[in-house]
Design a protein around this motif. Structure first.
Motif: not given
Ligand code: IPE
Ligand code: IPE
Ligand code: MG
Length: 248
Positions: A40-49, A222-225, A52-54, A22-31
């Motif tokens: 790229l700058a680390r922040t570009e990884g956050h943006g690319a994530g 950022p590669d997770f789908r 994945s989230l959507v 019913r409930h899944v929790a995800i540690v979105m790590d590796g950006n």
């Protein structure tokens, strides 16, 4: 299941059974590593994530999951360089500006877990509160964003609330404490996924994961789908959950 305007409709895998958490929790790590590997700058990884989230949100809805909690910013992430922290604060607001309408139209309720304290810019707090109000009528799926979240802080906050209520020691039990956690409306996650090949909890949902199943994957966030989520769901379905008992 919701009638969703899924931007990337994908059939569910053959092997996915009916026993979906019913409930899944995800540690979105590796950006950061995803970005660094590309120069790229680390922040570009956050943006690319964000993509994945959507995608994972729509995948979770399609699979029949009711709630997704994603770790977006921890109480320890304030230790990061000030520019990265600023980016992540604004990113949270930008994400709502860009995605709330689309997600809400597809029946997603957006909520937040975490401390809404002075360290979070006021405009970001306001935007978060607005997202919660504006999506509160959606009941079929909940996206819970753990933001300025720490598992220990959550337990401390629950204890503070109990003490403030003036409960007697005898009234303190698991149910009483759980009622004061950030999201008493959500069931405990049955499955926790962590990306990027890190095998630790990092202060995520300490109370709620008492009997969760864990799936770790080397895929960077950022590669997770949704296909990766489906793999994790199938791995979950192969597990035998005993809750301290014995299988007959
Ligand atoms: C996860 O990615 C996102 C946040 C913690 C905000 P990281 O930024 O931790 O990426 P790595 O672990 O450094 O690669
Ligand atoms: C956990 O990841 C927090 C989020 C994903 C938001 P971190 O990257 O901050 O965790 P550590 O520092 O590797 O344990
Ligand atoms: Mg990390």
């Amino acid at each position: 299941m919701l009638p969703v305007a899924d931007p990337r409709p994908t059939p569910l895998p053959e092997g996915l059974g009916a026993d979906v958490p019913r409930h899944v929790a995800i540690v979105m790590d590796g950006n950061g590593r995803w970005a660094t590997a590309r120069g790229l700058a680390r922040t570009e990884g956050h943006g690319a994530g964000e993509a994945s989230l959507v995608d994972v949100t729509y995948g979770a809805i399609a699979a029949g999951v009711e709630a997704l909690t994603v770790f977006a910013f921890s109480t320890e992430n304030w230790r990061r360089p000030v520019d990265e922290v600023r980016y992540l604060m604004n990113f949270n607001r930008g994400l709502l500006d860009r995605r709330q309408a689309e997600l809400a139209a597809d029946g997603v309720r957006i909520v937040f877990s975490g401390r809404r304290d002075w360290r979070v810019p006021r405009g970001v707090l306001r935007r978060m509160a607005r997202a919660e109000v504006e999506t509160s009528a959606n009941t079929a799926f909940t996206l819970n964003i753990a933001f300025n979240y720490g598992g220990r802080a959550e337990i401390i906050d629950a204890v503070r609330a109990l003490v403030a209520e003036g409960v007697s020691p005898r009234q303190v039990d698991e149910r009483a404490l759980a009622r004061h956690l950030y999201r008493p409306d959500l069931p405990d996650p049955e499955l926790v996924v962590r990306t990027s090949g890190e095998y630790r909890v990092s202060n995520f949902l300490l109370w709620e994961i008492a009997y969760a199943e864990f799936v770790f994957t080397d895929v960077l966030w950022p590669d997770f789908r949704r296909e990766d989520l489906y793999d994790a769901l199938m791995e979950y379905q192969r597990r035998e959950r005993r809750f301290g008992g014995v299988t007959p």
